[in-house]
Design a protein around this motif. Structure first.
Motif, PDB file in Angstrom:
ATOM      1  N   LEU A 127       0.823  -1.209   0.000  1.00  0.00           N
ATOM      2  CA  LEU A 127       0.000   0.000   0.000  1.00  0.00           C
ATOM      3  C   LEU A 127       0.861   1.263   0.000  1.00  0.00           C
ATOM      4  O   LEU A 127       0.399   2.341   0.352  1.00  0.00           O
ATOM      5  N   GLN A 128       2.109   1.128  -0.406  1.00  0.00           N
ATOM      6  CA  GLN A 128       3.033   2.263  -0.490  1.00  0.00           C
ATOM      7  C   GLN A 128       2.698   3.087  -1.732  1.00  0.00           C
ATOM      8  O   GLN A 128       2.534   2.540  -2.819  1.00  0.00           O
ATOM      9  N   LEU A 129       2.598   4.397  -1.565  1.00  0.00           N
ATOM     10  CA  LEU A 129       2.286   5.295  -2.668  1.00  0.00           C
ATOM     11  C   LEU A 129       3.583   5.809  -3.284  1.00  0.00           C
ATOM     12  O   LEU A 129       4.461   6.302  -2.571  1.00  0.00           O
ATOM     13  N   TYR A 130       3.711   5.671  -4.610  1.00  0.00           N
ATOM     14  CA  TYR A 130       4.881   6.156  -5.337  1.00  0.00           C
ATOM     15  C   TYR A 130       4.413   7.156  -6.383  1.00  0.00           C
ATOM     16  O   TYR A 130       3.380   6.951  -7.026  1.00  0.00           O
ATOM     17  N   TYR A 151       3.126  10.098 -13.207  1.00  0.00           N
ATOM     18  CA  TYR A 151       2.247   8.964 -12.908  1.00  0.00           C
ATOM     19  C   TYR A 151       2.435   8.577 -11.462  1.00  0.00           C
ATOM     20  O   TYR A 151       3.479   8.782 -10.861  1.00  0.00           O
ATOM     21  N   VAL A 152       1.351   8.069 -10.905  1.00  0.00           N
ATOM     22  CA  VAL A 152       1.303   7.702  -9.500  1.00  0.00           C
ATOM     23  C   VAL A 152       0.889   6.244  -9.430  1.00  0.00           C
ATOM     24  O   VAL A 152       0.025   5.801 -10.179  1.00  0.00           O
ATOM     25  N   GLN A 153       1.548   5.507  -8.548  1.00  0.00           N
ATOM     26  CA  GLN A 153       1.152   4.116  -8.376  1.00  0.00           C
ATOM     27  C   GLN A 153       1.026   3.780  -6.897  1.00  0.00           C
ATOM     28  O   GLN A 153       1.706   4.353  -6.055  1.00  0.00           O
ATOM     29  N   THR A 184       2.291  16.937  -9.385  1.00  0.00           N
ATOM     30  CA  THR A 184       2.265  15.522  -9.014  1.00  0.00           C
ATOM     31  C   THR A 184       1.816  15.351  -7.573  1.00  0.00           C
ATOM     32  O   THR A 184       0.994  14.482  -7.252  1.00  0.00           O
ATOM     33  N   THR A 185       2.335  16.196  -6.683  1.00  0.00           N
ATOM     34  CA  THR A 185       1.967  16.115  -5.269  1.00  0.00           C
ATOM     35  C   THR A 185       0.488  16.406  -5.083  1.00  0.00           C
ATOM     36  O   THR A 185      -0.194  15.695  -4.342  1.00  0.00           O
ATOM     37  N   CYS A 186      -0.013  17.422  -5.754  1.00  0.00           N
ATOM     38  CA  CYS A 186      -1.436  17.753  -5.645  1.00  0.00           C
ATOM     39  C   CYS A 186      -2.306  16.585  -6.126  1.00  0.00           C
ATOM     40  O   CYS A 186      -3.308  16.269  -5.502  1.00  0.00           O
ATOM     41  N   SER A 187      -1.917  15.970  -7.218  1.00  0.00           N
ATOM     42  CA  SER A 187      -2.714  14.841  -7.722  1.00  0.00           C
ATOM     43  C   SER A 187      -2.631  13.656  -6.787  1.00  0.00           C
ATOM     44  O   SER A 187      -3.580  12.896  -6.640  1.00  0.00           O
ATOM     45  N   SER A 188      -1.501  13.500  -6.116  1.00  0.00           N
ATOM     46  CA  SER A 188      -1.317  12.359  -5.203  1.00  0.00           C
ATOM     47  C   SER A 188      -2.152  12.470  -3.945  1.00  0.00           C
ATOM     48  O   SER A 188      -2.556  11.469  -3.375  1.00  0.00           O
TER      49      SER A 188
END
Length: 193
Positions: A127-130, A151-153, A184-188
């Motif tokens: 469940l680690q967010l990258y 991209y975020v995974q 990217t941070t905002c989308s994450s």
């Protein structure tokens, strides 16, 4: 999706996202207070990834479409969403050239030859967010605006990705990279970008 489009054409109607709560609203008090649950695809992908990782059961209910049938005899107060009809047309739509058509054909051939391809949600994932991002400084030759790619995974499951021109011209490649990281941070964290 095709079923919904066929139904729209058959009924001669096109859906507009309108929020109506006539059952609980009081005239002049709370017509602006509405709630219409809309799921973003990144939320759906995140939910599916977590569900697979945790081994939860998923049940699906398909509702092809919902239309209001009949005539309204009551007074109804409605408000369209501000961004309902906004869209981002292809930047080459006004003056397409043969090279643009060639790219479209290439994409269509790829999609036609890759049926069933999709996103793999692995059950042995974490469940680690990258999050990964990059910026192409002054990528647009006309506006000199930079291009952000990210991209975020979640674990090994891809849940979000985007390529977008930055809203303003960056003065350096470092500034373009910082803007890409901010997007990217905002989308994450689920903020609208």
């Amino acid at each position: 999706m095709q079923i919904e489009i066929d139904a729209l054409e058959r009924n001669g109607t096109w859906k507009a996202r309108v929020e109506v709560r006539g059952d609980t609203q009081v005239a002049g008090i709370d017509y602006d207070e509405t709630f219409a649950p809309i799921a973003k695809l990144v939320s759906v992908r995140t939910f599916l990834a977590i569900t697979v990782i945790e081994g939860w059961e998923i049940h699906q209910l398909d509702e092809n479409n919902a239309f209001l049938h009949g005539d309204l005899r009551e007074e109804v107060y409605m408000r369209l969403q501000p961004n309902f009809s906004s869209s981002h047309p292809n930047k080459f739509l006004q003056v397409p050239r043969q090279e643009h058509l060639d790219v479209v054909y290439c994409v269509l051939r790829y999609l036609n030859g890759s049926p069933g391809q999709g996103i793999l949600f692995r059950s042995d994932s974490s469940l680690q967010l990258y999050a990964f991002c990059d910026a192409d400084w002054a990528a647009c030759p006309k506006t000199l605006r930079s291009l952000t790619v990210y991209y975020v995974q979640l674990g090994t499951s891809h849940i979000s990705w985007k390529t977008k021109k930055q809203p303003t011209v960056a003065r350096s490649s470092a500034e373009a990279e910082y803007r890409a990281m901010a997007m990217t941070t905002c989308s994450s964290v689920g903020q609208h970008v």
